[in-house]
Design a protein around this motif. Structure first.
Motif, PDB file in Angstrom:
ATOM      1  N   GLU A   1     -40.728   6.352   8.513  1.00  0.00           N
ATOM      2  CA  GLU A   1     -40.133   6.165   9.555  1.00  0.00           C
ATOM      3  C   GLU A   1     -38.585   5.992   9.002  1.00  0.00           C
ATOM      4  O   GLU A   1     -37.523   6.479   9.447  1.00  0.00           O
ATOM      5  N   SER A   2     -38.484   5.375   7.845  1.00  0.00           N
ATOM      6  CA  SER A   2     -37.123   5.427   7.231  1.00  0.00           C
ATOM      7  C   SER A   2     -36.655   6.471   6.814  1.00  0.00           C
ATOM      8  O   SER A   2     -35.206   6.786   6.926  1.00  0.00           O
ATOM      9  N   THR A   3     -37.571   7.349   6.410  1.00  0.00           N
ATOM     10  CA  THR A   3     -36.676   8.836   6.007  1.00  0.00           C
ATOM     11  C   THR A   3     -36.374   9.615   7.471  1.00  0.00           C
ATOM     12  O   THR A   3     -35.275  10.378   7.155  1.00  0.00           O
ATOM     13  N   ASN A   4     -37.118   9.405   8.316  1.00  0.00           N
ATOM     14  CA  ASN A   4     -36.491  10.085   9.883  1.00  0.00           C
ATOM     15  C   ASN A   4     -35.136   9.503  10.047  1.00  0.00           C
ATOM     16  O   ASN A   4     -34.387  10.173  10.453  1.00  0.00           O
ATOM     17  N   PHE A   5     -34.919   8.063   9.896  1.00  0.00           N
ATOM     18  CA  PHE A   5     -33.887   7.255  10.220  1.00  0.00           C
ATOM     19  C   PHE A   5     -32.754   7.769   9.300  1.00  0.00           C
ATOM     20  O   PHE A   5     -31.549   8.175   9.964  1.00  0.00           O
ATOM     21  N   ILE A   6     -32.911   8.004   8.384  1.00  0.00           N
ATOM     22  CA  ILE A   6     -31.946   8.469   7.166  1.00  0.00           C
ATOM     23  C   ILE A   6     -31.280   9.912   7.592  1.00  0.00           C
ATOM     24  O   ILE A   6     -30.142  10.201   7.609  1.00  0.00           O
ATOM     25  N   PHE A   7     -32.508  10.532   8.007  1.00  0.00           N
ATOM     26  CA  PHE A   7     -32.248  11.948   8.305  1.00  0.00           C
ATOM     27  C   PHE A   7     -31.085  11.895   9.708  1.00  0.00           C
ATOM     28  O   PHE A   7     -30.116  12.704   9.903  1.00  0.00           O
ATOM     29  N   LEU A   8     -31.644  11.216  10.690  1.00  0.00           N
ATOM     30  CA  LEU A   8     -30.946  11.024  11.961  1.00  0.00           C
ATOM     31  C   LEU A   8     -29.318  10.591  11.566  1.00  0.00           C
ATOM     32  O   LEU A   8     -28.469  10.954  12.318  1.00  0.00           O
ATOM     33  N   LYS A   9     -29.276   9.653  10.607  1.00  0.00           N
ATOM     34  CA  LYS A   9     -27.981   8.883  10.221  1.00  0.00           C
ATOM     35  C   LYS A   9     -27.176  10.075   9.653  1.00  0.00           C
ATOM     36  O   LYS A   9     -26.155  10.286  10.256  1.00  0.00           O
ATOM     37  N   ARG A  10     -27.711  10.969   8.871  1.00  0.00           N
ATOM     38  CA  ARG A  10     -26.768  11.904   8.184  1.00  0.00           C
ATOM     39  C   ARG A  10     -26.379  13.006   9.022  1.00  0.00           C
ATOM     40  O   ARG A  10     -25.279  13.492   9.128  1.00  0.00           O
ATOM     41  N   LEU A  11     -27.405  13.391  10.180  1.00  0.00           N
ATOM     42  CA  LEU A  11     -27.042  14.309  11.212  1.00  0.00           C
ATOM     43  C   LEU A  11     -25.946  13.656  12.050  1.00  0.00           C
ATOM     44  O   LEU A  11     -24.955  14.386  12.570  1.00  0.00           O
ATOM     45  N   GLY A  12     -26.169  12.477  12.583  1.00  0.00           N
ATOM     46  CA  GLY A  12     -24.974  11.906  12.942  1.00  0.00           C
ATOM     47  C   GLY A  12     -23.709  11.929  12.587  1.00  0.00           C
ATOM     48  O   GLY A  12     -22.571  12.210  13.163  1.00  0.00           O
ATOM     49  N   GLU A  13     -23.608  11.619  11.374  1.00  0.00           N
ATOM     50  CA  GLU A  13     -22.344  11.678  10.420  1.00  0.00           C
ATOM     51  C   GLU A  13     -21.824  13.035  10.509  1.00  0.00           C
ATOM     52  O   GLU A  13     -20.526  13.212  10.511  1.00  0.00           O
ATOM     53  N   ILE A  14     -22.820  14.105  10.388  1.00  0.00           N
ATOM     54  CA  ILE A  14     -22.306  15.406  10.528  1.00  0.00           C
ATOM     55  C   ILE A  14     -21.392  15.725  11.794  1.00  0.00           C
ATOM     56  O   ILE A  14     -20.619  16.483  11.950  1.00  0.00           O
ATOM     57  N   LEU A  15     -22.338  15.383  12.840  1.00  0.00           N
ATOM     58  CA  LEU A  15     -21.843  15.442  14.146  1.00  0.00           C
ATOM     59  C   LEU A  15     -20.497  14.714  14.418  1.00  0.00           C
ATOM     60  O   LEU A  15     -19.437  15.184  14.938  1.00  0.00           O
ATOM     61  N   LEU A  16     -20.404  13.476  13.648  1.00  0.00           N
ATOM     62  CA  LEU A  16     -19.045  12.862  13.735  1.00  0.00           C
ATOM     63  C   LEU A  16     -17.780  13.516  12.974  1.00  0.00           C
ATOM     64  O   LEU A  16     -16.937  13.799  13.464  1.00  0.00           O
ATOM     65  N   GLY A  17     -18.017  14.241  11.839  1.00  0.00           N
ATOM     66  CA  GLY A  17     -17.248  14.768  11.056  1.00  0.00           C
ATOM     67  C   GLY A  17     -16.909  16.085  11.772  1.00  0.00           C
ATOM     68  O   GLY A  17     -15.652  16.397  11.797  1.00  0.00           O
ATOM     69  N   THR A  18     -17.544  16.746  12.440  1.00  0.00           N
ATOM     70  CA  THR A  18     -17.404  18.045  13.239  1.00  0.00           C
ATOM     71  C   THR A  18     -16.423  17.620  14.312  1.00  0.00           C
ATOM     72  O   THR A  18     -15.468  18.442  14.537  1.00  0.00           O
ATOM     73  N   GLY A  19     -16.823  16.620  15.008  1.00  0.00           N
ATOM     74  CA  GLY A  19     -15.834  16.360  16.222  1.00  0.00           C
ATOM     75  C   GLY A  19     -14.553  15.942  15.908  1.00  0.00           C
ATOM     76  O   GLY A  19     -13.581  16.170  16.424  1.00  0.00           O
TER      77      GLY A  19
END
Length: 104
Positions: free
Chosen positions: A1-19
């Protein structure tokens, strides 16, 4: 579960940077205008906004605030079409929290 959360957090950071980059380019002297997949991007942001993790939602809400303050993005028809879903999601997330001391 923590690996999945870290992945989602990184993906969120990418979305934020793109925006953030999109907002810098949108309205610059070399105006690129609305990107062709802007609606898909907003749907991805909306999906993160609906996630049960408060930290992920908080990170993505900062991007929504940036778009709301942007002079061109905030008036874009695609962005405006997503706002009702964002408001509904925000209402549901606020309602879930309940009140401290009332055990709800």
């Amino acid at each position: 579960e923590s690996t999945n959360f870290i992945f989602l957090k990184r993906l969120g950071e990418i979305l934020l940077g793109t925006g953030k980059q999109l907002c810098i380019l949108w309205g610059s002297s070399e105006d690129t205008g609305q990107p062709p997949n802007f609606e898909m991007y907003l749907k991805a942001l909306l999906a993160f906004t609906q996630h049960h993790s408060q930290s992920l939602r908080q990170m993505i809400y900062s991007m929504w605030f940036i778009f709301l303050r942007h002079p061109l993005a905030s008036k874009d028809p695609v962005f405006l079409s997503v706002l009702p879903s964002l408001i509904q999601c925000g209402t549901v997330c606020l309602h879930k929290v309940g009140f401290p001391g009332q055990y709800n």
